[in-house]
Design an enzyme around this catalytic site. Structure first.
Site, short mmCIF file in Angstrom:
data_model
loop_
_atom_site.label_atom_id
_atom_site.label_comp_id
_atom_site.label_asym_id
_atom_site.label_seq_id
_atom_site.Cartn_x
_atom_site.Cartn_y
_atom_site.Cartn_z
N GLN A 89 0.83 -1.21 0.00
CA GLN A 89 0.00 0.00 0.00
C GLN A 89 0.87 1.26 0.00
O GLN A 89 1.77 1.42 0.82
CB GLN A 89 -0.90 -0.02 1.24
CG GLN A 89 -1.71 1.24 1.47
CD GLN A 89 -3.07 1.21 0.79
OE1 GLN A 89 -3.36 0.30 0.04
NE2 GLN A 89 -3.88 2.20 1.05
N HIS A 146 0.35 12.57 1.47
CA HIS A 146 -0.84 12.12 2.22
C HIS A 146 -1.02 12.97 3.49
O HIS A 146 -0.97 12.45 4.61
CB HIS A 146 -0.65 10.64 2.58
CG HIS A 146 -1.89 9.90 2.95
ND1 HIS A 146 -2.81 10.38 3.86
CD2 HIS A 146 -2.37 8.70 2.53
CE1 HIS A 146 -3.78 9.50 4.01
NE2 HIS A 146 -3.54 8.47 3.21
N GLU A 179 -5.02 15.83 0.39
CA GLU A 179 -3.78 15.34 -0.24
C GLU A 179 -3.64 15.87 -1.66
O GLU A 179 -4.58 15.81 -2.45
CB GLU A 179 -3.80 13.81 -0.27
CG GLU A 179 -4.16 13.18 1.06
CD GLU A 179 -4.45 11.68 0.94
OE1 GLU A 179 -3.85 11.02 0.08
OE2 GLU A 179 -5.29 11.19 1.72
N ARG A 203 7.81 5.77 1.94
CA ARG A 203 7.51 6.13 3.33
C ARG A 203 8.10 5.14 4.32
O ARG A 203 8.10 5.39 5.53
CB ARG A 203 5.99 6.26 3.53
CG ARG A 203 5.23 4.98 3.29
CD ARG A 203 3.72 5.17 3.35
NE ARG A 203 3.04 3.87 3.33
CZ ARG A 203 1.91 3.60 3.97
NH1 ARG A 203 1.33 4.54 4.69
NH2 ARG A 203 1.36 2.41 3.90
N ASP A 256 -13.65 9.17 1.49
CA ASP A 256 -12.46 8.73 0.74
C ASP A 256 -12.76 9.01 -0.73
O ASP A 256 -13.38 8.20 -1.42
CB ASP A 256 -12.19 7.24 0.97
CG ASP A 256 -10.85 6.80 0.41
OD1 ASP A 256 -10.17 7.62 -0.25
OD2 ASP A 256 -10.47 5.63 0.62
#
Length: 284
Positions: free
Chosen positions: A88, A163, A260, A93, A210
């Site tokens: 994901q 994000h 975002e 990150r 979302d």
């Protein structure tokens, strides 16, 4: 940490040990604003203007163990946004970035972080690349420039996003500037987004949210419901995403919203080509 401590950085740029012993960069401007960036994931975890309010949010379940990505602040999604063939939101990150450069211009500290491919990244995405992330702290704003360069001998494509978690009162938070955008709504079925068009001038967060906004404008306004209005400007981030997990994250969903900047469609880079995108968060 020892090798980091031996280097000298520009005024207003310091490196120290953060949560879990992870190295973090602290920026402090001549005007009283402050920011913190962890080298793990090049994740900006704090941004304060001179009144001391932190405008970003780190989740209470965030883990600083050097293995899991930091949940909150401004995590990078690269070279994949969302689910897909690799883990994901990709691997940027999860990886430790390095300090490539630092500077100070008229009291504003600047740090540039760098990420390059290694065995870990190549196990998921077999390409050679360089990512540079330049973060500049101003008195009332925080700006970032992300540059992705293809250092391979073959072309590659990627999607990406910042994000960003903003501290907010979810019942009072709202976003302006997205009316008329084409939407991909992941509520109720994230695996089968509903296409639509945003008709609202002011978008709120009454429950689970979302939603992807395609071809978003270069400027949005977030009212965080706590008395702050943040202008979110961008160059070359073509899309936007609004997210709040609602009851899926009952311990903290009331305290943040994600707005975002994203590039949902694939960016294709030939060898030696670069892609550059800028973001500025400014408080009025």
């Amino acid at each position: 940490m020892a090798s980091l401590d031996q280097r000298t950085y520009s005024p207003g740029v310091q490196i120290s040990e953060g949560n879990g012993g992870l190295p973090k960069v602290s920026l402090s401007s001549h005007y009283g604003s402050e920011a913190e960036i962890y080298l793990l994931g090049a994740c900006v975890t704090s941004w304060k203007v001179s009144n001391g309010n932190d405008l970003l949010f780190v989740r209470p379940d965030a883990v600083f163990d050097g293995k899991k990505p930091i949940s909150g602040g401004i995590p990078h999604c690269f070279p994949q946004f969302g689910p897909g063939p690799m883990q994901q939101h990709g691997f940027a990150r999860n990886m430790s970035w390095s300090i490539a450069d630092s500077d100070n211009v008229e009291g504003d500290p600047i740090v540039t972080l760098e990420l390059k491919d290694d065995l870990y990244s190549r196990s998921m995405w077999d390409f050679s690349f360089q990512a540079l992330y330049k973060v500049t702290l101003h008195s009332k704003s925080l700006s970032t420039v992300l540059t992705i360069t293809n250092t391979d001998k073959k072309p590659f494509s990627f999607s990406t996003a910042l994000h960003t978690y903003f501290r907010a009162s979810v019942t009072g938070a709202s976003v302006k500037g997205l009316k008329g955008c084409k939407t991909l709504n992941k509520d109720p079925d994230p695996s089968n987004p509903l296409e639509g068009k945003e008709e609202r001038e002011v978008i709120t967060f009454p429950g689970f949210v979302d939603c992807i906004y395609l071809d978003a404008p270069r400027e949005l306004q977030l009212d965080n419901g706590l008395g702050d209005v943040i202008t979110i400007r961008n160059t070359n981030w073509s899309d936007a995403v609004l997210w709040n997990p609602h009851l899926k994250m009952e311990s903290c969903y009331r305290d943040f919203v994600c707005v975002e900047n994203a590039k949902i469609g694939k960016v294709q880079l030939e060898p030696e080509q670069s892609w550059v995108a800028e973001q500025q968060l400014a408080i009025s």
